[in-house]
Design a protein around this motif. Sequence first.
Motif, PDB file in Angstrom:
ATOM      1  N   VAL A 121       7.041  -1.577   3.519  1.00  0.00           N
ATOM      2  CA  VAL A 121       7.961  -0.860   4.400  1.00  0.00           C
ATOM      3  C   VAL A 121       7.610  -1.166   5.845  1.00  0.00           C
ATOM      4  O   VAL A 121       6.455  -1.438   6.168  1.00  0.00           O
ATOM      5  N   ASP A 122       8.611  -1.120   6.717  1.00  0.00           N
ATOM      6  CA  ASP A 122       8.373  -1.433   8.125  1.00  0.00           C
ATOM      7  C   ASP A 122       7.445  -0.410   8.772  1.00  0.00           C
ATOM      8  O   ASP A 122       6.459  -0.773   9.409  1.00  0.00           O
ATOM      9  N   PHE A 123       7.768   0.876   8.622  1.00  0.00           N
ATOM     10  CA  PHE A 123       6.960   1.953   9.199  1.00  0.00           C
ATOM     11  C   PHE A 123       6.922   3.119   8.224  1.00  0.00           C
ATOM     12  O   PHE A 123       7.915   3.395   7.554  1.00  0.00           O
ATOM     13  N   VAL A 124       5.800   3.820   8.190  1.00  0.00           N
ATOM     14  CA  VAL A 124       5.698   4.991   7.323  1.00  0.00           C
ATOM     15  C   VAL A 124       4.831   6.047   7.982  1.00  0.00           C
ATOM     16  O   VAL A 124       3.819   5.739   8.607  1.00  0.00           O
ATOM     17  N   CYS A 125       5.279   7.286   7.870  1.00  0.00           N
ATOM     18  CA  CYS A 125       4.490   8.453   8.258  1.00  0.00           C
ATOM     19  C   CYS A 125       4.183   9.181   6.951  1.00  0.00           C
ATOM     20  O   CYS A 125       5.074   9.810   6.362  1.00  0.00           O
ATOM     21  N   PHE A 126       2.947   9.071   6.478  1.00  0.00           N
ATOM     22  CA  PHE A 126       2.591   9.650   5.188  1.00  0.00           C
ATOM     23  C   PHE A 126       2.638  11.175   5.207  1.00  0.00           C
ATOM     24  O   PHE A 126       3.020  11.789   4.216  1.00  0.00           O
ATOM     25  N   ARG A 157       2.432   0.491  10.093  1.00  0.00           N
ATOM     26  CA  ARG A 157       3.518  -0.490  10.053  1.00  0.00           C
ATOM     27  C   ARG A 157       3.220  -1.567   9.023  1.00  0.00           C
ATOM     28  O   ARG A 157       2.059  -1.845   8.720  1.00  0.00           O
ATOM     29  N   GLN A 158       4.296  -2.109   8.496  1.00  0.00           N
ATOM     30  CA  GLN A 158       4.208  -3.138   7.455  1.00  0.00           C
ATOM     31  C   GLN A 158       3.214  -2.699   6.380  1.00  0.00           C
ATOM     32  O   GLN A 158       2.231  -3.363   6.091  1.00  0.00           O
ATOM     33  N   GLN A 159       3.508  -1.551   5.809  1.00  0.00           N
ATOM     34  CA  GLN A 159       2.625  -0.900   4.850  1.00  0.00           C
ATOM     35  C   GLN A 159       3.110  -1.140   3.417  1.00  0.00           C
ATOM     36  O   GLN A 159       4.247  -0.806   3.094  1.00  0.00           O
ATOM     37  N   PRO A 160       2.258  -1.716   2.556  1.00  0.00           N
ATOM     38  CA  PRO A 160       2.641  -1.829   1.148  1.00  0.00           C
ATOM     39  C   PRO A 160       2.744  -0.449   0.498  1.00  0.00           C
ATOM     40  O   PRO A 160       1.871   0.398   0.684  1.00  0.00           O
TER      41      PRO A 160
END
Length: 113
Positions: A48-53, A39-42
């Motif tokens: 971005v609020d959330f990311v699933c790489f 969460r809160q990933q540059p």
Amino acid sequence: MPQRLLGHAKHMRHAPTAAEALLWRHLRAHRFAGFKFKRQQPLGPYIVDFVCFVRRLVIEVDGSQHLEAIGYDMARAGWLNAQGFRVLRFWNDEVLVRTELVLEAIWTTLHEA
């Protein structure tokens, strides 16, 4: 990655909106279908609020301030798409009131990839 971006992301992790906090309870610690989210990933020039790489999925939770930033949000989504990310965007009230529908949309998108 600019240091100011990292500091801002850290601050945002410690001050989530009610909708972000609710969604994070479902997504954190591999709780959601075994997928890891941050969460809160540059990402590049954005946070971005959330990311699933693993699935290249970005989830944004927006409040009313985004009504005035449509151009910015479109440019941001375009940049993220160009980097290979899909972007799901939800309004705060959707997350708070229709949580199950939001989670279903996320689950469906994760399994389409």
